[in-house]
Scaffold this motif. Structure first.
Motif, short mmCIF file in Angstrom:
data_model
loop_
_atom_site.label_atom_id
_atom_site.label_comp_id
_atom_site.label_asym_id
_atom_site.label_seq_id
_atom_site.Cartn_x
_atom_site.Cartn_y
_atom_site.Cartn_z
N ILE A 1 0.86 -1.18 0.00
CA ILE A 1 0.00 0.00 0.00
C ILE A 1 0.90 1.24 0.00
CG2 ILE A 1 -1.59 1.40 1.40
CD1 ILE A 1 -2.97 -1.14 2.24
N ALA A 2 0.62 2.15 -0.91
CA ALA A 2 1.32 3.43 -0.95
C ALA A 2 0.43 4.50 -0.32
CB ALA A 2 1.67 3.81 -2.38
N TYR A 3 1.05 5.51 0.22
CA TYR A 3 0.29 6.63 0.75
C TYR A 3 1.17 7.88 0.79
CZ TYR A 3 2.65 5.75 5.25
OH TYR A 3 3.59 5.58 6.25
N GLY A 4 0.54 9.01 0.78
CA GLY A 4 1.23 10.27 1.01
C GLY A 4 0.97 10.69 2.44
N GLY A 5 2.03 11.07 3.15
CA GLY A 5 1.86 11.43 4.55
C GLY A 5 2.83 12.51 4.98
N GLU B 1 8.25 22.65 9.70
CA GLU B 1 9.18 21.89 8.85
C GLU B 1 8.51 20.68 8.20
OE1 GLU B 1 12.24 23.03 8.35
OE2 GLU B 1 11.78 24.70 9.71
N ILE B 2 7.18 20.64 8.22
CA ILE B 2 6.46 19.46 7.74
C ILE B 2 6.24 19.54 6.23
CG2 ILE B 2 4.37 18.10 7.96
CD1 ILE B 2 6.19 18.10 10.41
N THR B 3 6.58 18.49 5.53
CA THR B 3 6.27 18.33 4.12
C THR B 3 5.54 17.01 3.92
OG1 THR B 3 8.51 17.43 3.81
CG2 THR B 3 8.16 19.75 3.24
N THR B 4 4.90 16.85 2.79
CA THR B 4 4.17 15.62 2.48
C THR B 4 4.97 14.78 1.49
OG1 THR B 4 2.06 16.76 2.79
CG2 THR B 4 2.01 14.68 1.59
N HIS B 5 5.19 13.51 1.85
CA HIS B 5 5.99 12.64 1.00
C HIS B 5 5.32 11.28 0.83
CE1 HIS B 5 9.33 15.21 0.09
NE2 HIS B 5 9.32 15.65 1.34
N LEU B 6 5.90 10.46 -0.05
CA LEU B 6 5.32 9.17 -0.40
C LEU B 6 6.01 8.03 0.34
CD1 LEU B 6 4.82 9.43 -4.26
CD2 LEU B 6 3.39 10.30 -2.40
N PHE B 7 5.19 7.07 0.75
CA PHE B 7 5.67 5.91 1.48
C PHE B 7 5.01 4.66 0.91
CE2 PHE B 7 5.75 9.61 4.17
CZ PHE B 7 6.93 9.52 4.89
N VAL B 8 5.68 3.52 1.06
CA VAL B 8 5.11 2.22 0.69
C VAL B 8 5.30 1.27 1.86
CG1 VAL B 8 5.36 0.19 -0.79
CG2 VAL B 8 5.43 2.46 -1.80
N VAL B 9 4.21 0.58 2.22
CA VAL B 9 4.27 -0.36 3.34
C VAL B 9 3.79 -1.73 2.86
CG1 VAL B 9 1.97 0.41 4.11
CG2 VAL B 9 3.47 -0.83 5.69
N PRO B 10 4.51 -2.81 3.18
CA PRO B 10 4.05 -4.16 2.81
C PRO B 10 2.80 -4.53 3.60
CG PRO B 10 6.41 -4.15 3.36
CD PRO B 10 5.85 -2.84 3.82
N VAL B 11 1.83 -5.11 2.92
CA VAL B 11 0.57 -5.48 3.58
C VAL B 11 0.81 -6.58 4.60
CG1 VAL B 11 -1.69 -6.53 3.19
CG2 VAL B 11 -0.85 -4.72 1.66
N GLY B 12 1.75 -7.48 4.33
CA GLY B 12 2.02 -8.58 5.25
C GLY B 12 2.91 -8.21 6.41
N GLY B 13 3.28 -6.94 6.52
CA GLY B 13 4.17 -6.52 7.60
C GLY B 13 5.58 -6.32 7.11
N GLY B 14 6.31 -5.46 7.75
CA GLY B 14 7.68 -5.18 7.35
C GLY B 14 7.96 -3.69 7.38
N GLY C 1 2.09 14.93 -4.18
CA GLY C 1 0.66 14.70 -4.25
C GLY C 1 0.30 13.24 -4.09
N GLN C 2 -0.99 12.95 -4.21
CA GLN C 2 -1.49 11.59 -4.04
C GLN C 2 -0.84 10.64 -5.05
OE1 GLN C 2 -3.28 10.41 -1.74
NE2 GLN C 2 -4.52 8.68 -2.41
N PRO C 3 -0.32 9.47 -4.61
CA PRO C 3 0.36 8.55 -5.54
C PRO C 3 -0.62 7.71 -6.34
CG PRO C 3 0.37 7.63 -3.33
CD PRO C 3 -0.25 9.00 -3.22
N THR C 4 -0.14 7.23 -7.48
CA THR C 4 -0.89 6.30 -8.31
C THR C 4 0.10 5.27 -8.86
OG1 THR C 4 -2.32 6.06 -10.27
CG2 THR C 4 -0.67 7.81 -10.35
N TRP C 5 -0.28 3.99 -8.80
CA TRP C 5 0.59 2.89 -9.21
C TRP C 5 0.57 2.70 -10.72
CZ3 TRP C 5 3.72 -0.05 -6.01
CH2 TRP C 5 3.48 0.03 -4.63
#
Length: 616
Positions: free
Chosen positions: A116-120, A148-161, A174-178
């Motif tokens: 799952i990707a998200y912007g945070g 000092e806050i900016t919005t960036h992209l992250f990816v997290v494994p659904v199964g943990g990690g 901005g909002q990511p798209t795969w």
């Protein structure tokens, strides 16, 4: 049945953000209510399907289906920060997936469902540290000082990690798209050092395993949204400058090609107060939302290619979210009878209209301004009335927003006034959305100057028709509507009461204090700011005025209200200022229920005092 009462605010339930399950059989959506005990808006996730009663799934927002439809990802606060949770649809409780220090954004599933990707938000926050800024991009309405806050992209494994951060630096992603193969993510951003002075936005791509962002588009289009739809990257943007309509483009090689739709209409992607839907694929066709005559409708463009778009959801509806899957389409829309229902292929799956309340229905009218311009409006009144009565002119915000002929769950005083024998007049003046780009840009550099007759001519018409009593006219409005309320009362004495909310009174001071002040100066109000400022003409105001303003408004800062209040008080014009603690510019949409109730209540009381003659 009785008419609507202000306390019905606590009975309203408004759906949003519909998400169609991949098999097309059910719709997850949010449902927002106003909780009287906590004095907070409450949003929950519900599920609706044909032939079944809607059921509550969880407290949270932003539901998103896994590609196989077996899991629903959503956001829920943990210790005050939103975190992504996973809800197994075959049973079980939601499981927290992210532990982002400052919270996560809307979940975006990878095509294979493993990530799952998200912007945070990213950075450190010390609320007691001095705020040092070098650019104008240092605050935002609703968020306050960005520090000092900016919005960036992250990816997290659904199964943990481990969560992988994909972008970093002094910019907001901005909002990511795969990409279809799951190897890349695209997003919009402006990485230019002078982005606070020159409005821009490009599309970038980054590898899902991490890489330097690669710019995909150039400066010819201000890109504000991007979506990989099938093997095509569809982009929403502004062509030639930031003032006009949002258009659709596709990336062909290294250049953007505009998708001609045959419509002179503004693409609506959806935002608070600006309902619409993100572009999506229905079969091989592109589905998108655009505003037409005040309503947000859905259109289909065959083959994701230039052509003539077909309206597929129209009528007296305002679409506020849509989702497609398995050749079907789900959407949420407001109607004259309801603030919103969930639909699947046109069939209503919900019934959130208040069953025991009789609502007055807005009726369309077209008026002619002195220069021949046609302006549309809506009249709300008891159609059994035969004598001239009191009239409230309500001016919408923006100015690039629009009134629509649907039930309005925000401006509840409209229904209450109609039940008391009032006429409510809602005009879509030039600069309103839904009437073509020339109309949309017609007030650039001429606020108040080019648009004031769009309001006064309809008033004259309704007085001449015996609908409005010329001795019982009042005016209100919020944001741009607050500006126009101040402007009109400084240019005519015909109103017996005025209630400006979230106001703009002085464009000079607005430029240096609003989060969009520089944009206003360079683009929206480019020209003589003094000539467009109501404060320049305040010595002509005699109308008793009630000013309503959010204390934490960074879009139209509370100093605008203070200036108008001081100027009227000094001239001994009857005036009252009401400030709402913690209220951002959008508090009348999503703020404390008690504040929203009080806002409506104050308007009614001021009109009773100064127009109907009752003591306050």
């Amino acid at each position: 049945m009785p008419p609507l009462a202000l306390d019905d605010l606590y009975r309203l339930a408004v759906p949003g953000d519909p998400q169609l399950r991949p098999d097309g059989g059910a719709v997850a959506y949010t449902l927002t209510t106003a909780d009287r005990d906590s004095d907070e808006p409450v949003t929950e996730i519900w599920l609706a399907a044909p032939g079944a009663e809607p059921r509550r799934l969880a407290k949270g927002i932003a539901p998103r289906w896994s590609p196989d439809g077996g899991t629903l990802a959503f956001l829920r606060p943990v210790d005050g920060a939103p975190q992504i949770h996973l809800l197994p649809m075959d049973g079980g409780e939601p499981v927290q997936l992210t532990q982002a220090k400052l919270g996560a954004g809307i979940p975006v599933w990878s095509p294979d469902g493993t990530r799952i990707a998200y912007g945070g938000p990213h950075g450190t926050v010390d609320p007691n540290a001095p705020v040092v800024v070098d650019t104008l991009e240092y605050k935002a309405d609703g968020a306050g000082l960005l520090r000092e806050i900016t919005t960036h992209l992250f990816v997290v494994p659904v199964g943990g990690g481990e969560t992988l951060q994909l972008t970093e630096g002094d910019f907001h992603a901005g909002q990511p798209t795969w990409s279809p193969d799951g190897r890349q993510l695209a997003f919009t951003a402006s990485l230019d050092s002078d982005r606070d002075l020159v409005i821009g936005g490009e599309v970038y791509a980054v590898e899902a395993t991490g890489s330097e962002p690669k710019r995909l588009t150039g400066p010819e289009v201000i890109c504000i949204g991007a979506w990989w739809l099938g093997d095509r990257l569809v982009i929403a943007g502004l062509k030639g400058g930031p003032e006009g309509h949002t258009r659709l483009f596709t990336l062909e090689g290294d250049r953007l090609a505009e998708l001609e739709t045959g419509l002179d209409r503004n693409v609506m992607m959806g935002a608070p107060g600006y309902p619409g839907a993100t572009p999506q694929l229905l079969g091989g066709d592109l589905v998108f939302a655009a505003r037409d005559g005040g309503c947000s409708h859905l259109y289909r463009l065959p083959g994701v290619a230039s052509g003539q778009a077909e309206k597929i959801v129209g009528g007296e509806r305002v679409v506020a979210g849509a989702s497609v899957a398995a050749g079907r389409i789900a959407y949420v829309a407001a109607t004259p009878e309801s603030a919103g229902e969930v639909y699947l292929d046109g069939l209503a799956l919900t019934s959130y209209a208040l069953p025991d309340v009789e609502l007055f229905v807005p009726r369309r009218r077209t008026f002619t301004a002195p220069d021949g311009t046609q302006v549309e409006g809506f009249i709300l009144r008891d159609e059994n009335l035969t004598e001239p009565g009191p009239l409230l002119l309500d001016v919408h915000g923006g100015p690039h927003n629009a009134w629509a002929p649907v039930f309005d769950g925000v401006h509840l005083y409209h229904q209450v006034l109609a039940a008391r024998g009032w006429t409510v007049l809602m005009i879509n003046p030039r600069a309103s959305d839904g009437y073509g780009e020339a109309f949309y840009t017609a007030t650039k550099g001429a606020w108040g100057i080019s648009d004031q007759d769009d309001f006064l001519a309809p008033l004259d018409r309704l007085v001449a028709e015996g609908i409005a009593d010329p001795d019982r006219l009042a005016i209100t409005g919020y944001s741009y509507g607050g500006y126009m309320t101040c402007w009109l009362t400084s240019h005519t004495g015909r109103f017996k009461a005025a209630i400006p909310g979230g106001i703009v009174s002085d464009l000079h001071s607005m430029v240096g204090t609003s989060d969009l002040g520089y944009f206003m100066k360079k683009h929206e109000c480019a020209g003589d700011l003094q000539a467009q400022s109501p404060i320049t003409f305040v010595d002509q105001v005699t109308t008793p005025t009630l000013i309503l303003h959010g204390e934490n408004d960074d879009r139209c800062p509370v100093g605008q209200a203070e200036q108008w209040f001081e100027a009227l008080r000094e001239r001994q014009v009857p005036v009252r200022l009401v400030r709402y603690p913690g209220g951002s510019h959008l508090f009348i949409l999503n703020g404390r229920p008690s504040h929203r109730h009080h806002y409506n209540e104050r308007i009614l009381a001021w009109l009773e005092q100064w127009v109907s003659g009752s003591p306050s």
